[in-house]
Design a protein around this motif. Structure first.
Motif, PDB file in Angstrom:
ATOM      1  N   THR A 578      16.391  55.199 -14.892  1.00 35.70           N
ATOM      2  CA  THR A 578      16.971  56.377 -14.499  1.00 35.70           C
ATOM      3  C   THR A 578      15.804  57.477 -13.738  1.00 35.70           C
ATOM      4  O   THR A 578      16.557  58.442 -13.234  1.00 35.70           O
ATOM      5  CB  THR A 578      17.365  56.968 -15.851  1.00 35.70           C
ATOM      6  OG1 THR A 578      16.422  57.391 -16.655  1.00 35.70           O
ATOM      7  CG2 THR A 578      18.627  56.048 -16.484  1.00 35.70           C
ATOM      8  N   ALA A 579      14.746  57.260 -13.980  1.00 40.22           N
ATOM      9  CA  ALA A 579      13.759  58.086 -13.318  1.00 40.22           C
ATOM     10  C   ALA A 579      13.913  58.153 -11.772  1.00 40.22           C
ATOM     11  O   ALA A 579      14.122  56.781 -11.247  1.00 40.22           O
ATOM     12  CB  ALA A 579      12.388  57.677 -13.686  1.00 40.22           C
ATOM     13  N   GLY A 580      13.767  59.310 -11.367  1.00 38.52           N
ATOM     14  CA  GLY A 580      13.575  59.223  -9.817  1.00 38.52           C
ATOM     15  C   GLY A 580      12.422  58.999  -9.250  1.00 38.52           C
ATOM     16  O   GLY A 580      11.296  58.681 -10.039  1.00 38.52           O
ATOM     17  N   THR A 581      12.054  59.554  -8.146  1.00 37.29           N
ATOM     18  CA  THR A 581      10.562  59.339  -7.585  1.00 37.29           C
ATOM     19  C   THR A 581       9.722  60.226  -8.258  1.00 37.29           C
ATOM     20  O   THR A 581      10.038  61.722  -8.479  1.00 37.29           O
ATOM     21  CB  THR A 581      10.665  60.007  -6.221  1.00 37.29           C
ATOM     22  OG1 THR A 581      11.432  58.957  -5.403  1.00 37.29           O
ATOM     23  CG2 THR A 581       9.306  59.751  -5.473  1.00 37.29           C
ATOM     24  N   THR A 582       8.456  59.929  -8.694  1.00 32.87           N
ATOM     25  CA  THR A 582       7.617  60.448  -9.452  1.00 32.87           C
ATOM     26  C   THR A 582       6.147  60.411  -8.962  1.00 32.87           C
ATOM     27  O   THR A 582       5.723  59.258  -8.146  1.00 32.87           O
ATOM     28  CB  THR A 582       7.637  60.244 -10.990  1.00 32.87           C
ATOM     29  OG1 THR A 582       7.353  58.766 -11.098  1.00 32.87           O
ATOM     30  CG2 THR A 582       8.982  60.486 -11.751  1.00 32.87           C
ATOM     31  N   ALA A 583       5.431  61.723  -9.240  1.00 27.46           N
ATOM     32  CA  ALA A 583       3.895  61.711  -8.626  1.00 27.46           C
ATOM     33  C   ALA A 583       3.217  60.914  -9.484  1.00 27.46           C
ATOM     34  O   ALA A 583       3.371  60.910 -10.747  1.00 27.46           O
ATOM     35  CB  ALA A 583       3.811  63.268  -8.599  1.00 27.46           C
ATOM     36  N   GLN A 584       2.038  60.396  -8.896  1.00 30.08           N
ATOM     37  CA  GLN A 584       1.258  59.506  -9.512  1.00 30.08           C
ATOM     38  C   GLN A 584       0.336  60.457 -10.624  1.00 30.08           C
ATOM     39  O   GLN A 584       0.223  61.464 -10.474  1.00 30.08           O
ATOM     40  CB  GLN A 584       0.133  58.938  -8.800  1.00 30.08           C
ATOM     41  CG  GLN A 584      -0.877  57.899  -9.246  1.00 30.08           C
ATOM     42  CD  GLN A 584      -0.260  56.603  -9.680  1.00 30.08           C
ATOM     43  OE1 GLN A 584       0.606  56.073  -9.117  1.00 30.08           O
ATOM     44  NE2 GLN A 584      -0.632  55.986 -10.787  1.00 30.08           N
ATOM     45  N   GLY A 585       0.243  59.700 -11.797  1.00 39.11           N
ATOM     46  CA  GLY A 585      -0.437  60.464 -12.975  1.00 39.11           C
ATOM     47  C   GLY A 585       0.290  61.482 -13.737  1.00 39.11           C
ATOM     48  O   GLY A 585      -0.052  62.056 -14.638  1.00 39.11           O
ATOM     49  N   THR A 586       1.618  61.529 -13.500  1.00 43.13           N
ATOM     50  CA  THR A 586       2.556  62.625 -14.246  1.00 43.13           C
ATOM     51  C   THR A 586       2.909  61.732 -15.410  1.00 43.13           C
ATOM     52  O   THR A 586       3.127  60.644 -15.388  1.00 43.13           O
ATOM     53  CB  THR A 586       3.498  63.065 -13.419  1.00 43.13           C
ATOM     54  OG1 THR A 586       4.431  61.999 -13.014  1.00 43.13           O
ATOM     55  CG2 THR A 586       3.056  63.736 -12.172  1.00 43.13           C
ATOM     56  N   GLN A 587       3.461  62.720 -16.313  1.00 47.06           N
ATOM     57  CA  GLN A 587       4.334  62.025 -17.616  1.00 47.06           C
ATOM     58  C   GLN A 587       5.364  61.273 -17.275  1.00 47.06           C
ATOM     59  O   GLN A 587       5.572  60.057 -17.885  1.00 47.06           O
ATOM     60  CB  GLN A 587       4.178  63.292 -18.555  1.00 47.06           C
ATOM     61  CG  GLN A 587       4.870  62.965 -19.661  1.00 47.06           C
ATOM     62  CD  GLN A 587       4.157  62.117 -20.678  1.00 47.06           C
ATOM     63  OE1 GLN A 587       2.860  62.340 -20.718  1.00 47.06           O
ATOM     64  NE2 GLN A 587       4.502  61.416 -21.759  1.00 47.06           N
ATOM     65  N   GLU A 588       6.105  61.750 -16.306  1.00 46.74           N
ATOM     66  CA  GLU A 588       7.206  61.131 -15.874  1.00 46.74           C
ATOM     67  C   GLU A 588       6.915  59.657 -15.246  1.00 46.74           C
ATOM     68  O   GLU A 588       7.864  58.744 -15.521  1.00 46.74           O
ATOM     69  CB  GLU A 588       8.024  61.925 -14.976  1.00 46.74           C
ATOM     70  CG  GLU A 588       8.591  63.250 -15.513  1.00 46.74           C
ATOM     71  CD  GLU A 588       7.666  64.412 -15.722  1.00 46.74           C
ATOM     72  OE1 GLU A 588       6.556  64.293 -15.096  1.00 46.74           O
ATOM     73  OE2 GLU A 588       8.014  65.147 -16.201  1.00 46.74           O
TER      74      GLU A 588
END
Length: 819
Positions: A578-588
């Protein structure tokens, strides 16, 4: 300057020489106690020469003219390899640890004295059969022969530990063996803890109906509704200081969830590819160095027997003969009850019985404490059993003012005949005779799995308390001891113990799961040790038309968690992909990576994979978030994930999803919210403990088997030599069970596992195999201290043969005991 350099050089050299000399001296004295396995010893206790043939795994094969001679040699062999372990267990049973270890073991000694384990063992000697008495006396003489040899020949006091904790070794007695057998009952007992915890949780929950979620009944019918504990025993205090009895390495009292487990299964000839019966057994106990198990072969008048013994107990407890195989699993019989006894307000030496106030039975005992003054303890017993202080087993949290708690327990018998059954079992020639011979067994209650040439069977052995159908709590909660309907009324007949002989399907087994569904008071238990492993076992057993020795080994070493396969689709149902595009190193991003790994995982708790660690940390954090606000400090009692609890919550069984809402917060949290927050908790914990690269995580780094020396295992430097640590597969709910500690900085350390594994094929008995978790010797300088540990970790075995020629061909030494 040159002069200074010369003196510094001389001083440094002298220091190294002194250190080397000191080390050499320590090694010399420590190595003096290493046994010589190739010798002759003159003794006045045997009727003819007896040989102890040690094979290349240091398993003694004992050959003698008579059974007493063979048991004498077993006692001698046990004392050669495990004298420190034996004497320490005896001290534990006697309540005399503090004489050696000081005040740190005083609480353990006090409780053992209150229970009267050793006193009851002494009185039980009179209940032994003539055969048992003769053989156990011969065994004790064998132990004493080794002790005399150590003293006469200055053999390093018998064990290196004796130099550090110097104390005289008393001669071995028959009662000592009975006391160690009783001590094993303490290690396998868990109903007292469950009974008290159930009462505490009942008092803590604002909604009594939620009790069945956090402490669920195992699937099946026959459990009646129970009253609230507050109605049974009003006026219970909210908090009482308790003694920490279980964390000390020498404590025989297990933490909740570590009270005993095991696997055993058998196949009839129709389900065996070889046409003979098959059997596998792996009893689970706390891991130690050395292991509690010791392998031995005895050549008796009835034939050879080989398998696992416990040093101090003269019996093959799990193993086989040429005609019969037997194995043990904890039966989880409800053999403990807590009784709340009302003290006479006008006379503290009396308590309320069914016919009015009556006197406690009291006696005084003196406990000697190293470097302190002795302590005098007053022991009190009621008709129901010994009175225990409020600080033991959290009893103070369920005991009102003006009352005390007493405990009924089958092991507290002054006429314990269990050793008769253990010895007679070795002489049995078939399944039916083995079942008959086991009637005398009292405690700890076990499922005895049996196979002979053509029949397989399982029988619950041990005393089942007879309770009244009118019992107020059905034995699930502490109850008032003054009421006749709550008191035990003796023992149920042995014939009523569950029995399964020659099942139609040709397969039977037990993983500590619920075995029968009988209405109270014939229920056996409301609390069982497994609801998960049995599902995987059923699939593996029914997945083949016929089995082999190798398929039984494969099942014994299976590391697939049906718990993970069941819970992850429930818990992550609204989180997968369900997660969208997320930045490297983030909790998401880390949450997405964790979910992607788990989505493609098959549930195998392999030591080299990262997924088991992510899953285990998530479920642990999830249970904590679900229950902490309702239970408060009581959450610390739930150290292991309760799969049925999480399943009930996420399936919303009877409204169990109410646990997902945090009571103290204004918003109404959903189960998806709690699952997401718990996963974040787990990821943060993993990052802090093991780093943030999921691909480099290894379950085995967290799930290390901790074979620690109970005394020297925490001593700096020495622990490097005496502890055995290994990366291991498996987990809490896999057939290759590696129960985790659930606490501290390393909650996933493997602390409770199969210390013995055996697989027997009666179509070709000499192809049978077995293994223990460390080595035969308890001496850290012996090459047999840990030689079997790596085989155990890798899932390998050693031959289990009764062929005398094979034993002699691989002999590393032959000890001959002469008349």
């Amino acid at each position: 300057m040159t002069r200074i350099f010369k003196w510094l050089f001389r001083l440094t050299t002298a220091t190294f020489i002194l250190i080397f000399a000191f080390g050499a001296l320590v090694y010399y004295f420590a190595s003096r106690s290493l046994p010589d396995y190739d010798k002759e010893l003159q003794t006045g206790y045997v009727s003819a020469p007896v040989e102890i043939v040690r094979n290349n795994a240091n398993v003694p094969h004992i050959f003698g003219e008579t059974d007493p001679d063979v048991f004498f040699a077993l006692g001698y062999a046990h004392a050669q390899d495990r004298l420190w372990q034996m004497t320490t267990m005896r001290r534990t049973a006697q309540g005399r640890l503090s004489e050696v270890f000081g005040a740190q073991t005083l609480d353990i000694d006090k409780l053992l004295r209150r229970l009267g384990i050793y006193t009851l063992a002494v009185s039980s000697v009179e209940s032994l059969s003539e055969r048992s008495r003769v053989l156990m006396t011969a065994y004790a003489n064998g132990v004493n022969a080794r002790i005399s040899e150590v003293n006469e020949e200055s053999l390093g006091r018998g064990a290196p530990e004796m130099f550090i904790f110097n104390a005289p070794i008393a001669p071995w007695r028959v009662a000592d063996s009975i006391s160690i057998q009783k001590l094993m009952s303490l290690q396998l007992a868990g109903h007292l803890d469950e009974e008290v915890l159930r009462a505490r949780v009942s008092l803590a929950l604002s909604d009594e109906t939620r009790l069945k979620d956090i402490l669920p009944d195992h699937p099946g019918k026959g459990v009646a509704d129970l009253p609230e504990f507050a109605q049974l025993v009003p006026g219970v205090p909210k908090y009482v200081q308790t003694a920490d009895l279980k964390s000390h390495p020498l404590s025989p009292f297990p933490e909740r969830g570590l009270a005993g487990a095991s696997n055993a299964w058998a196949a009839a000839p129709a389900r065996s590819a070889s046409g003979g019966t098959l059997m596998a057994n792996d009893p689970h106990l706390g891991l130690t160095a050395p292991a509690i198990w010791y392998l031995a072969r005895l050549e008796l008048s009835s034939g050879g027997v080989i398998g696992g013994t416990i040093p101090g107990i003269p019996a093959i407890l799990t193993g086989r003969s040429a005609q019969l195989g037997w194995g043990l699993t904890s039966a989880y019989v409800d053999d403990q009850d807590v009784f709340i006894e009302e003290i006479n307000p006008n006379n503290p030496d009396q308590y309320l019985g069914p016919n009015g106030y009556q006197d406690f039975v009291t006696r005084k005992t003196i406990i000697k404490v190293s470097e302190q003054e002795p302590i005098t303890l007053t022991l009190r017993w009621t008709d129901n059993g010994p009175v225990l202080p409020a600080s033991n087993f959290d009893l103070g949290t369920v005991t009102p003012k003006g009352h005390v708690a007493a405990v009924s327990w089958t092991v507290l018998s002054p006429a314990d005949t269990s050793m008769n059954a253990a010895i007679d079992l070795m002489f049995a020639q078939d399944v039916r005779e083995a079942i008959r011979n086991s009637e005398a067994f009292l405690a700890p209650a076990q499922n005895l799995t049996l196979v002979d040439s053509d029949t397989i069977a399982m029988k619950v052995i041990g005393a089942l308390p007879r309770r009244s159908a009118r019992h107020q709590s059905q034995g699930r909660l502490p109850s008032l001891g003054s009421k006749v309907e709550n008191r035990w009324q003796g023992r149920l007949p042995y014939s009523s113990n569950p029995e399964f002989v020659a099942p139609v399907g040709g397969i039977l087994g037990n993983t500590n799961n619920k075995t029968v569904d009988r209405a109270f008071p014939l229920h056996v238990s409301f609390v069982w040790g497994d609801s998960q492993r049995v599902q995987r076992w059923q699939r593996l057993m029914q997945g083949r038309a016929v089995h082999t020795r190798d398929s039984f080994i494969e099942a014994q070493l299976d590391t697939v968690s049906v718990t993970a396969r069941s819970l992850l689709p429930l818990v992550a149902a609204d989180l997968w992909f369900t997660a969208g595009t997320t930045a490297q190193g983030t909790q998401e991003r880390q949450r997405k990576e964790a979910l992607d790994l788990l989505a493609n995982w098959n549930g195998e708790m392999n030591e080299h994979l990262p997924e088991p660690l992510i899953y285990a940390a998530w479920m642990r954090a999830l249970q904590d978030r679900l229950a902490k606000d309702e239970l408060g400090p009581l959450i610390s009692e739930f150290k292991h994930v309760e799969p049925l609890f999480i399943e009930r919550v996420f399936r919303d069984v009877d409204g169990a999803s109410a646990w997902c809402d945090v009571i103290q917060s204004a918003p109404v949290e959903t189960c998806t919210d709690v699952a997401r927050m718990a996963l974040d908790d787990a990821i943060i914990w993993i990052n802090e403990r093991y780093g943030d690269n999921f691909e480099s995580l290894r379950w085995g780094d967290a799930h290390q088997a901790t074979h620690d020396h109970p005394v020297l295992g925490e001593v700096p430097l020495l622990r490097t030599f005496v502890n055995i640590r290994q990366s291991t597969s498996g987990g809490d709910n896999t057939l290759q069970r590696g129960r985790t500690s659930g606490e501290g900085d390393d909650p996933f350390h493997n602390v409770h596992a199969a210390g013995y594994r055996g697989v027997y094929d009666f179509a070709d008995p000499d192809s049978s195999v077995f293994i223990i978790s460390t080595g035969q010797s308890g001496h850290p300088l012996s090459r047999y201290y840990d030689d079997l540990a790596q085989l155990w970790r890798r899932g390998e075995y050693i031959p289990m043969s009764l062929d005398e020629g094979l034993a002699r061909a691989a002999a590393v030494g032959v000890t001959t005991l002469l008349p």
